[in-house]
Write a protein that holds these residues in place. Structure first.
Motif, mmCIF file in Angstrom:
data_model
loop_
_atom_site.group_PDB
_atom_site.id
_atom_site.type_symbol
_atom_site.label_atom_id
_atom_site.label_comp_id
_atom_site.label_asym_id
_atom_site.label_seq_id
_atom_site.Cartn_x
_atom_site.Cartn_y
_atom_site.Cartn_z
ATOM 1 N N LEU A 18 1.400 -21.033 -0.637
ATOM 2 C CA LEU A 18 1.713 -20.740 -1.809
ATOM 3 C C LEU A 18 1.699 -21.950 -2.949
ATOM 4 C CD1 LEU A 18 3.851 -17.553 -1.648
ATOM 5 C CD2 LEU A 18 1.365 -17.672 -2.627
ATOM 6 N N GLU A 19 2.482 -22.618 -2.386
ATOM 7 C CA GLU A 19 2.749 -24.150 -3.286
ATOM 8 C C GLU A 19 1.468 -24.762 -3.285
ATOM 9 O OE1 GLU A 19 4.928 -28.570 -3.176
ATOM 10 O OE2 GLU A 19 5.491 -27.133 -1.414
ATOM 11 N N LEU A 20 0.466 -24.962 -2.442
ATOM 12 C CA LEU A 20 -0.569 -25.652 -2.240
ATOM 13 C C LEU A 20 -1.408 -24.739 -3.671
ATOM 14 C CD1 LEU A 20 -2.770 -27.499 -1.376
ATOM 15 C CD2 LEU A 20 -3.286 -26.085 0.480
ATOM 16 N N ALA A 21 -1.616 -23.375 -3.246
ATOM 17 C CA ALA A 21 -2.357 -22.529 -4.096
ATOM 18 C C ALA A 21 -2.160 -23.213 -5.818
ATOM 19 C CB ALA A 21 -2.255 -21.313 -4.079
ATOM 20 N N VAL A 28 -4.664 -17.435 -3.989
ATOM 21 C CA VAL A 28 -4.169 -17.312 -2.752
ATOM 22 C C VAL A 28 -5.289 -17.191 -1.812
ATOM 23 C CG1 VAL A 28 -2.466 -16.583 -1.136
ATOM 24 C CG2 VAL A 28 -1.937 -17.252 -3.540
ATOM 25 N N ASP A 29 -5.821 -16.034 -1.988
ATOM 26 C CA ASP A 29 -7.176 -15.740 -1.004
ATOM 27 C C ASP A 29 -8.030 -16.750 -0.830
ATOM 28 O OD1 ASP A 29 -8.119 -15.354 -3.813
ATOM 29 O OD2 ASP A 29 -9.792 -13.898 -3.038
ATOM 30 N N LYS A 30 -8.373 -17.932 -1.917
ATOM 31 C CA LYS A 30 -9.242 -18.860 -1.495
ATOM 32 C C LYS A 30 -8.472 -19.942 -0.640
ATOM 33 C CE LYS A 30 -12.364 -21.796 -4.012
ATOM 34 N NZ LYS A 30 -12.736 -22.497 -5.545
ATOM 35 N N VAL A 31 -7.430 -20.274 -0.740
ATOM 36 C CA VAL A 31 -6.442 -21.138 -0.066
ATOM 37 C C VAL A 31 -6.644 -20.404 1.696
ATOM 38 C CG1 VAL A 31 -4.454 -22.081 0.487
ATOM 39 C CG2 VAL A 31 -5.270 -22.020 -1.906
ATOM 40 N N LYS A 94 -13.322 -26.195 -0.347
ATOM 41 C CA LYS A 94 -12.343 -25.510 0.550
ATOM 42 C C LYS A 94 -12.359 -26.425 1.569
ATOM 43 C CE LYS A 94 -13.731 -20.992 -0.389
ATOM 44 N NZ LYS A 94 -14.499 -19.305 0.200
ATOM 45 N N HIS A 95 -13.324 -27.292 1.852
ATOM 46 C CA HIS A 95 -13.362 -27.974 3.068
ATOM 47 C C HIS A 95 -12.380 -29.017 3.093
ATOM 48 C CE1 HIS A 95 -17.792 -26.793 1.956
ATOM 49 N NE2 HIS A 95 -17.352 -26.107 3.211
ATOM 50 N N MET A 96 -12.051 -29.743 1.794
ATOM 51 C CA MET A 96 -11.098 -30.769 1.591
ATOM 52 C C MET A 96 -9.524 -29.894 1.827
ATOM 53 S SD MET A 96 -11.971 -32.600 -1.723
ATOM 54 C CE MET A 96 -13.621 -33.645 -1.773
ATOM 55 N N VAL A 97 -9.496 -28.629 1.321
ATOM 56 C CA VAL A 97 -8.267 -27.993 1.510
ATOM 57 C C VAL A 97 -8.086 -27.607 3.086
ATOM 58 C CG1 VAL A 97 -6.984 -25.755 0.762
ATOM 59 C CG2 VAL A 97 -8.341 -27.178 -1.038
ATOM 60 N N ALA A 98 -9.012 -27.239 3.649
ATOM 61 C CA ALA A 98 -8.880 -27.112 5.074
ATOM 62 C C ALA A 98 -8.430 -28.386 5.716
ATOM 63 C CB ALA A 98 -10.326 -26.582 5.844
ATOM 64 N N GLY A 99 -8.967 -29.541 5.531
ATOM 65 C CA GLY A 99 -8.709 -30.590 5.990
ATOM 66 C C GLY A 99 -7.057 -30.962 5.569
ATOM 67 N N LEU A 100 -6.557 -30.556 4.656
ATOM 68 C CA LEU A 100 -5.286 -30.688 4.084
ATOM 69 C C LEU A 100 -4.208 -29.940 4.960
ATOM 70 C CD1 LEU A 100 -3.319 -32.278 1.913
ATOM 71 C CD2 LEU A 100 -3.974 -30.229 0.190
#
Length: 132
Positions: A18-21, A28-31, A94-100
């Motif tokens: 949630l903090e990341l979003a 949130v659904d995209k995260v 989304k790929h960067m966030v997946a990496g994070l």
């Protein structure tokens, strides 16, 4: 990443997502889509200095193309991805966030440390530039 987390870890993960979003100004659904991508990704390299994990490289599958992959590097000073959203439009994808997310989970598993999103200045710059 196991679907069955301890209740305490599960609660902390929800709070962190949630903090990341909020930090990147995403729904949130995209995260959560990125979380699922992280689960299907392959770790190529982990930057580990013995005290903490300082970055990660992943191969992330495309959601729309069969047998297509994107290569992502995420670290304290920035992130790069080979997808069109990142390369052409300069967006956090989304790929960067997946990496994070993967970086965070490895850090929690190995060192018990959660990534402090406030220390990742490139996330703040992205939000300020409204490129997300």
């Amino acid at each position: 990443m196991s679907e069955e987390l301890t209740p305490q870890l599960n609660k902390k993960l929800k709070e962190w997502l949630l903090e990341l979003a909020g930090k990147i100004n995403w729904r949130v659904d995209k995260v959560l889509d990125s979380y699922r991508l992280a689960q299907r990704s392959v770790i190529i390299d982990v930057r580990d200095d013995g005290k903490s994990i300082n970055g990660i490289r992943l191969r992330v599958p495309s959601e729309t193309r069969d047998n297509a992959y994107y290569y992502v590097s995420v670290g304290p000073y920035g992130a790069k991805c080979t997808c069109e959203a990142s390369v052409i439009r300069g967006e956090v994808c989304k790929h960067m966030v997946a990496g994070l997310i993967m970086w965070n989970m490895l850090s929690v598993i190995k060192y018990g440390k959660w990534l402090n999103l406030n220390e990742l200045t490139w996330l703040k710059q992205t939000q300020d530039n409204e490129r997300v």
